[in-house]
Enzyme design. Structure first.
Site, PDB file in Angstrom:
ATOM      1  N   LYS A  40       5.199  -2.001  -3.544  1.00 36.44           N
ATOM      2  CA  LYS A  40       4.631  -0.819  -4.191  1.00 36.44           C
ATOM      3  C   LYS A  40       5.659   0.298  -4.367  1.00 36.44           C
ATOM      4  CE  LYS A  40      -0.192  -1.827  -3.368  1.00 36.44           C
ATOM      5  NZ  LYS A  40      -1.494  -1.425  -2.801  1.00 36.44           N
ATOM      6  N   ARG A  79      -1.280  -8.227   2.959  1.00 39.18           N
ATOM      7  CA  ARG A  79      -1.349  -8.814   1.610  1.00 39.18           C
ATOM      8  C   ARG A  79       0.041  -8.694   0.984  1.00 39.18           C
ATOM      9  NH1 ARG A  79      -2.450  -7.003  -3.644  1.00 39.18           N
ATOM     10  NH2 ARG A  79      -3.681  -8.458  -4.908  1.00 39.18           N
TER      11      ARG A  79
END
Length: 271
Positions: free
Chosen positions: A212, A248
């Site tokens: 991210k 994740r």
């Protein structure tokens, strides 16, 4: 009692425009092959999504989403995978569960589709509810907090109450702080540093930091998506150390190795 091992959820984006690997696994056969490869690398769960939730992403139709994900869900379940469906749409979640999905991973926490909580409550699926303030197209404008961890924990607590009222059983519920969703880098780091506050709600936590933007900010400007994996692995290890139920990730193999190191370290500390 045996100590819980942090689970690895491998990300499988069957999309054109996901921020990290959009288009790479849009082909059904390529997606199935990648899912099987992640299983072999140590993934406990394969999380299959057909709609990008990157900042600014436009939504796809439910019909298109289902065309992308359902053949992959069915094939991977038949291959022995434990599958999660990454969707905000109750209709897609229902069909995925009928195809054998064990988890429904809803980044909206039941806010995007009024029917989602009821559908999940009537199924045997586990439900992963994320902190969410709005769709990707304008979520960056909603990154306003007095104190991010406090506000996020309170808002997720409110969602838990609403989901339980809809009939979802407490033992079927997993929470996700929604890193990057209506949050800037500072908010993300504050939440990660204070996971104990969210953990105090009493539910398992899934942490999804992989590749991210807030990790990219730590790296050189020309860093590739794959270059973000080292930072992603570090966050996964720290999240596991903080008691996360699962992480994740895109890079399953390196995460698997790093978490085995952590397990061995902790065993050594216990003598």
């Amino acid at each position: 009692m045996a100590e819980h091992r942090t689970l690895i959820m491998g990300i499988l984006n069957v999309t054109e425009d996901s921020f990290s690997d959009g288009g790479k696994f849009l082909n059904t056969e390529a997606a199935i092959k990648h899912g099987i490869a992640m299983m072999e690398q140590g993934a406990d769960i394969i999380d299959i999504g057909g709609e990008s939730t990157r900042p600014g992403a436009q939504r796809v139709s439910v019909e298109e989403e289902q065309l992308r994900v359902l053949p992959v869900v069915g094939a991977l379940v038949r291959s022995g995978a434990t599958v999660s469906i990454d969707t905000m749409n109750a209709a897609t979640a229902l069909l995925a569960v009928e195809h054998g999905a064990t988890y429904v991973n809803d980044v909206s926490g039941g806010l995007a589709d009024f029917f989602m909580p009821k559908m999940v409550a009537q199924s045997d699926a586990m439900y992963i509810a994320s902190h969410w303030r709005g769709h990707s197209v304008d979520m960056d404008n909603k990154a306003l907090y007095k104190d991010a961890p406090t506000d996020i924990t309170r808002e997720l607590s409110d969602r838990v109450e609403a989901l339980l009222e809809e009939g979802i059983k407490p033992e079927k519920l997993i929470l996700d702080p929604g890193l990057g969703f209506a949050k800037n880098s500072e908010h993300n780091w504050q939440m990660l540093g204070r996971l104990d506050e969210l953990k105090a709600l009493g539910y398992p936590l899934l942490i999804g930091a992989s590749r991210k933007r807030f990790l990219a900010a730590l790296l050189p400007e020309d860093a590739t998506m794959e270059d973000r994996d080292s930072a992603s692995v570090a966050v996964s290890v720290l999240a596991a150390q903080a008691g996360a139920w699962g992480v994740r990730v895109h890079d399953v193999a390196r995460t698997y190795g790093a978490l085995r190191v952590l397990e061995s370290w902790n065993k050594g500390a216990r003598g």
